[in-house]
Structures are given as C-alpha cells and as structure tokens.
Design a protein around this motif. Structure first.
Motif, PDB file in Angstrom:
ATOM      1  N   LYS A   5       0.810  -1.224   0.000  1.00  0.00           N
ATOM      2  CA  LYS A   5       0.000   0.000   0.000  1.00  0.00           C
ATOM      3  C   LYS A   5       0.848   1.281   0.000  1.00  0.00           C
ATOM      4  N   THR A   6       1.911   1.298  -0.806  1.00  0.00           N
ATOM      5  CA  THR A   6       2.757   2.491  -0.894  1.00  0.00           C
ATOM      6  C   THR A   6       2.977   2.938  -2.341  1.00  0.00           C
ATOM      7  N   ALA A   7       2.121   2.508  -3.248  1.00  0.00           N
ATOM      8  CA  ALA A   7       2.211   2.839  -4.678  1.00  0.00           C
ATOM      9  C   ALA A   7       3.396   2.151  -5.348  1.00  0.00           C
ATOM     10  N   GLY A   8       3.882   1.091  -4.754  1.00  0.00           N
ATOM     11  CA  GLY A   8       5.016   0.359  -5.310  1.00  0.00           C
ATOM     12  C   GLY A   8       4.720  -0.259  -6.661  1.00  0.00           C
ATOM     13  N   THR A   9       3.502  -0.735  -6.869  1.00  0.00           N
ATOM     14  CA  THR A   9       3.149  -1.332  -8.166  1.00  0.00           C
ATOM     15  C   THR A   9       3.224  -0.285  -9.268  1.00  0.00           C
ATOM     16  N   SER A  10       2.704   0.896  -9.012  1.00  0.00           N
ATOM     17  CA  SER A  10       2.770   1.966 -10.018  1.00  0.00           C
ATOM     18  C   SER A  10       4.218   2.331 -10.321  1.00  0.00           C
ATOM     19  N   ALA A  11       5.031   2.454  -9.294  1.00  0.00           N
ATOM     20  CA  ALA A  11       6.438   2.822  -9.489  1.00  0.00           C
ATOM     21  C   ALA A  11       7.193   1.745 -10.261  1.00  0.00           C
ATOM     22  N   PHE A  15       9.097   1.786 -14.015  1.00  0.00           N
ATOM     23  CA  PHE A  15      10.492   1.410 -14.233  1.00  0.00           C
ATOM     24  C   PHE A  15      10.614   0.240 -15.202  1.00  0.00           C
ATOM     25  N   ALA A  16       9.710  -0.708 -15.103  1.00  0.00           N
ATOM     26  CA  ALA A  16       9.776  -1.910 -15.946  1.00  0.00           C
ATOM     27  C   ALA A  16       9.667  -1.574 -17.427  1.00  0.00           C
ATOM     28  N   HIS A  17       8.995  -0.477 -17.758  1.00  0.00           N
ATOM     29  CA  HIS A  17       8.865  -0.075 -19.157  1.00  0.00           C
ATOM     30  C   HIS A  17      10.222   0.263 -19.779  1.00  0.00           C
ATOM     31  N   GLY A  18      11.224   0.492 -18.954  1.00  0.00           N
ATOM     32  CA  GLY A  18      12.563   0.790 -19.452  1.00  0.00           C
ATOM     33  C   GLY A  18      13.363  -0.456 -19.806  1.00  0.00           C
ATOM     34  N   PHE A  19      12.765  -1.636 -19.630  1.00  0.00           N
ATOM     35  CA  PHE A  19      13.435  -2.904 -19.900  1.00  0.00           C
ATOM     36  C   PHE A  19      12.628  -3.714 -20.908  1.00  0.00           C
ATOM     37  N   ARG A  20      13.315  -4.602 -21.613  1.00  0.00           N
ATOM     38  CA  ARG A  20      12.606  -5.558 -22.465  1.00  0.00           C
ATOM     39  C   ARG A  20      11.921  -6.580 -21.560  1.00  0.00           C
ATOM     40  N   ASP A  21      10.848  -7.192 -22.055  1.00  0.00           N
ATOM     41  CA  ASP A  21      10.086  -8.158 -21.250  1.00  0.00           C
ATOM     42  C   ASP A  21      10.969  -9.273 -20.695  1.00  0.00           C
ATOM     43  N   ASN A  22      11.916  -9.760 -21.491  1.00  0.00           N
ATOM     44  CA  ASN A  22      12.754 -10.868 -21.035  1.00  0.00           C
ATOM     45  C   ASN A  22      13.820 -10.433 -20.027  1.00  0.00           C
ATOM     46  N   GLU A  23      13.911  -9.130 -19.738  1.00  0.00           N
ATOM     47  CA  GLU A  23      14.854  -8.628 -18.737  1.00  0.00           C
ATOM     48  C   GLU A  23      14.193  -8.410 -17.380  1.00  0.00           C
ATOM     49  N   VAL A  24      12.860  -8.526 -17.328  1.00  0.00           N
ATOM     50  CA  VAL A  24      12.105  -8.308 -16.091  1.00  0.00           C
ATOM     51  C   VAL A  24      11.749  -9.666 -15.485  1.00  0.00           C
ATOM     52  N   PHE A  62      20.509 -12.211  -5.590  1.00  0.00           N
ATOM     53  CA  PHE A  62      21.049 -11.089  -6.365  1.00  0.00           C
ATOM     54  C   PHE A  62      21.643 -10.053  -5.422  1.00  0.00           C
ATOM     55  N   LYS A  63      22.807 -10.428  -4.865  1.00  0.00           N
ATOM     56  CA  LYS A  63      23.502  -9.631  -3.845  1.00  0.00           C
ATOM     57  C   LYS A  63      23.765  -8.184  -4.228  1.00  0.00           C
ATOM     58  N   ASP A  64      24.176  -7.960  -5.443  1.00  0.00           N
ATOM     59  CA  ASP A  64      24.604  -6.624  -5.843  1.00  0.00           C
ATOM     60  C   ASP A  64      23.484  -5.738  -6.386  1.00  0.00           C
ATOM     61  N   ALA A  65      22.260  -6.205  -6.303  1.00  0.00           N
ATOM     62  CA  ALA A  65      21.141  -5.439  -6.850  1.00  0.00           C
ATOM     63  C   ALA A  65      20.914  -4.158  -6.046  1.00  0.00           C
ATOM     64  N   PHE A  66      20.575  -3.101  -6.756  1.00  0.00           N
ATOM     65  CA  PHE A  66      20.186  -1.831  -6.140  1.00  0.00           C
ATOM     66  C   PHE A  66      18.744  -1.971  -5.663  1.00  0.00           C
ATOM     67  N   ILE A  67      18.450  -1.512  -4.464  1.00  0.00           N
ATOM     68  CA  ILE A  67      17.103  -1.621  -3.890  1.00  0.00           C
ATOM     69  C   ILE A  67      16.487  -0.237  -3.751  1.00  0.00           C
ATOM     70  N   PHE A  68      15.202  -0.145  -4.069  1.00  0.00           N
ATOM     71  CA  PHE A  68      14.468   1.062  -3.715  1.00  0.00           C
ATOM     72  C   PHE A  68      13.073   0.642  -3.270  1.00  0.00           C
ATOM     73  N   SER A  69      12.494   1.448  -2.415  1.00  0.00           N
ATOM     74  CA  SER A  69      11.126   1.245  -1.946  1.00  0.00           C
ATOM     75  C   SER A  69      10.436   2.587  -1.887  1.00  0.00           C
ATOM     76  N   CYS A  70       9.146   2.551  -2.050  1.00  0.00           N
ATOM     77  CA  CYS A  70       8.332   3.753  -1.871  1.00  0.00           C
ATOM     78  C   CYS A  70       7.847   3.763  -0.435  1.00  0.00           C
ATOM     79  N   ILE A  71       7.757   4.941   0.131  1.00  0.00           N
ATOM     80  CA  ILE A  71       7.184   5.071   1.465  1.00  0.00           C
ATOM     81  C   ILE A  71       5.975   5.987   1.364  1.00  0.00           C
TER      82      ILE A  71
END
Length: 121
Positions: A5-11, A15-24, A62-71
């Motif tokens: 419930k923090t608008a994470g799906t919208s965010a 972002f996913a639109h910046g990747f090809r389907d097989n990269e998500v 995926f240890k080196d992945a960058f993480i972000f969250s919406c608050i």
C-alpha cells in the motif's frame, strides 16, 4: 522491495517499461523463489526485479542489486491497508478458504478499532 500500500506497483510498472520483457523477472513474491522455479529460469538473465521480496532472498539470489522502496504517510497507508483488507474480505470472487484470516478479522472492525487493536494473531 515492495511495501504494501505504498504505490510500489505503479512505481515498478513505470520502471519496468525501461526494460525488455525478457529482462524483467516474472517472480513477484517471496514464495515464488523456489528451487523448481530457479532451475527453470536463469535468474542471472534478468536486469529488473520487483515485488514483495525479502532482503534475505535478495541477498541470496542477487547480492549486488540496487534496492528502492516507496514510502507513504503512515496514517494514509494504514487507511489504505484497512480498506484493501476489508475489500478483500467482501470480494465474492475470492473463495472463503483463500481469504486471509487477517482480512476476515478486519472486515468486522471500524478503522478506529483496527488502529487500537492489539490482536497479534
């Protein structure tokens, strides 16, 4: 890392639109990171991960992945969660045995009762 419930799906959809389907990565929930699923796909091929995934799973796969969250403002978030769970409990498309115990309990409470409740079960 998606917090409910923090608008994470919208965010993440944006972002996913910046990747090809097989990269998500198609796995969006902790329970989907099973041995069988990981054998059937090469997780290293994905550039974007999203969903309700714990820090433990992130560090394991995926240890080196960058993480972000919406608050979100806390009271608004609680109101949104309360309404979401009440809606889930009254949704006739969801069979009763698939509804969460939490949503069924909350469906009987006012928002004030929900906030003041100390029920941890």
């Amino acid at each position: 890392m998606h917090i409910h419930k923090t608008a994470g799906t919208s965010a993440t959809n944006s972002f996913a639109h910046g990747f090809r389907d097989n990269e998500v990565c198609p796995l969006n929930f902790e329970y989907q990171f099973t041995r069988e699923n990981l054998i059937n796909m090469n997780i290293n091929n994905f550039l974007f991960f999203r969903g309700h995934i714990s820090l433990r799973t992130k560090n394991k796969y995926f240890k080196d992945a960058f993480i972000f969250s919406c608050i979100r403002e806390p009271i608004e978030r609680l109101q949104s969660l309360y309404l979401h769970l009440k809606k889930q409990a009254s949704n006739k498309a969801i069979s009763p045995n698939k509804k969460s115990i939490t949503s069924l309990k909350i469906s009987k409470l006012t928002f004030e009762e929900f906030i003041l409740s100390n029920d941890t079960n």
